[in-house]
Design an enzyme around this catalytic site. Structure first.
Site, PDB file in Angstrom:
ATOM      1  N   SER A  33       0.794  -1.235   0.000  1.00  0.00           N
ATOM      2  CA  SER A  33       0.000   0.000   0.000  1.00  0.00           C
ATOM      3  C   SER A  33       0.822   1.279   0.000  1.00  0.00           C
ATOM      4  CB  SER A  33      -0.956   0.023   1.191  1.00  0.00           C
ATOM      5  OG  SER A  33      -0.229  -0.180   2.384  1.00  0.00           O
TER       6      SER A  33
ATOM      7  N   ASP B 149      -4.025   7.525   7.936  1.00  0.00           N
ATOM      8  CA  ASP B 149      -5.016   6.650   8.565  1.00  0.00           C
ATOM      9  C   ASP B 149      -4.300   5.692   9.516  1.00  0.00           C
ATOM     10  OD1 ASP B 149      -3.889   4.674   7.005  1.00  0.00           O
ATOM     11  OD2 ASP B 149      -5.615   4.378   5.693  1.00  0.00           O
TER      12      ASP B 149
ATOM     13  N   HIS C 293      -1.121   4.260   7.391  1.00  0.00           N
ATOM     14  CA  HIS C 293      -0.478   4.876   6.232  1.00  0.00           C
ATOM     15  C   HIS C 293      -0.103   6.339   6.456  1.00  0.00           C
ATOM     16  CE1 HIS C 293      -3.097   1.577   4.630  1.00  0.00           C
ATOM     17  NE2 HIS C 293      -1.919   1.228   4.150  1.00  0.00           N
TER      18      HIS C 293
END
Length: 385
Positions: free
Chosen positions: A55, A348, A351
């Site tokens: 990610s 978040d 991340h």
């Protein structure tokens, strides 16, 4: 001064803007960025960027696979700061590879699986990005929901065969030898552990993860890659989700020492492995970015990096906004959103924000050897094979 534009070059929007600029002020000074850009275009041997990972590096490949919303970020408020719409990137704006592309005078590298891109990659592109949110070094990590590292390597081999067909053996070898391969992988193997995690002592599990990363690097090398940029892993015990879990179990929200210990052993084995590969594989050059140290430093000295809060997420619920609810597509549906993501290290539950990605990318691009060594990425891009 006369400007002669040769017909055989085609220009993109940014360059046309540069050209207009050229023509308008040809009697005065020419912005160096334009010259660099035009020069960059006229040579076919610009170093391309080839990206593998999870990610932190995924530009939206997971938008095109059958997965769960746990592994997607294609809904608001993701992407809101820079793109103004969700792209599938797990942050409010650009990722580290986006900034690296920018520093290297390349356009943003689209997701490999984006249908348009997928069918039009018959021209020699500026790069390829195979990264998939949730992917681990082990195929068992989030199996069936992500494009695991092994499959990302298969895509790379497709690209390599395609380059060969298009350019011939010699040219394609040259393109790959000059390409910079970025890799960010491993965090998910510990964060959302595969069933294997419980079956092995931590040090043995770490060796398995590093073993898989090593064989991926060897495989890229045997397929022509020579220049590697590798990210080590964040202090997993200090992520907002880890702090929230600490509070939930009656703690004060401090970092989880066990998760950090595993991170440290992963990172030190990774560093040792890369030194060994450089010694074993002729022409193998690398830049290891110590995002672990940079993140820990930012968490203890947020203002040094321009942050107001380096412990909580900007978007989420609960203590430290560490519960993964950003965007309201998971449980719980309600979430809070900070007013200025620039003030936060974390976007978040795990991340980083765009501001944080920019700091990492800048440090990786031209930082000192203690955080990005033995080469920084700028030096790596300029190495010729």
């Amino acid at each position: 001064m006369r400007i002669i534009i040769m017909a055989k070059y085609s220009f993109n929007k940014q360059q046309l803007c540069c050209l207009t600029f050229f023509v308008l002020i040809s009697t005065v000074a020419i912005p160096s960025g334009c010259i660099r850009q035009l020069h960059q275009e006229t040579i076919t041997n610009h170093a391309i960027l080839i990206v593998f990972g999870e990610s932190l590096f995924d530009p939206g490949n997971n938008n095109y696979i059958n997965t769960s919303t746990n592994f997607q970020a294609n809904f608001p408020p993701y992407g809101e700061t820079f793109f103004k719409y969700p792209t599938g990137r797990y942050t409010n704006g650009r990722t580290i590879p986006d900034f690296i592309a920018e520093f290297a005078n390349l356009p943003l590298i689209p997701p490999f699986l984006e249908p348009h891109h997928h069918h039009h990659h018959h021209h020699v592109a500026y790069g390829y990005n195979f990264a998939s949110s949730g992917a681990g070094a082990l195929s068992e990590t989030n199996s069936g929901l992500v494009i695991d590292l092994h499959k990302q390597l298969k895509y790379f081999k497709k690209v390599r065969n395609h380059l060969k067909a298009k350019l011939g053996e010699r040219e394609s070898d040259k393109v790959l030898a000059n390409a910079v391969f970025l890799l960010s992988i491993g965090g998910n193997d510990y964060l959302r552990p595969s069933p294997l995690f419980a079956s092995f002592p931590p040090d043995q599990y770490v060796s398995m993860v590093i073993g898989n990363i090593t064989s991926a690097l060897q495989e890229i090398y045997h397929n022509g890659g020579r220049k590697f940029g590798i990210l080590n892993i964040w202090p997993l015990g200090c992520l907002p989700i880890a702090r929230a879990q600490n509070v939930a179990s009656g703690g004060d929200g401090s970092c989880d020492p066990r998760a950090n210990a595993v991170t440290v052993s992963h990172n030190s084995l990774l560093a040792a492995t890369l030194r060994q590969l450089q010694w074993q594989l002729k022409g193998f050059q690398y830049s290891l970015f110590d995002v672990f140290s940079v993140a820990l430093d930012a968490e203890s000295n947020p203002t040094k990096y321009g942050f107001k809060d380096a412990k909580s997420a900007c978007c989420g619920t609960g203590p430290f906004r560490g519960i993964p609810s950003c965007g309201g597509k998971r449980q719980p549906k309600e979430y809070e959103l900070c007013s200025d993501p620039q003030d936060f290290l974390f976007w978040d539950f795990i991340h980083p924000t765009e501001a944080s990605n920019q700091i990492s990318a800048q440090a990786w691009w031209n930082g000192p050897p203690n955080i990005t060594g033995p080469y920084n990425l700028q030096a790596l891009f300029h190495l010729t094979s």
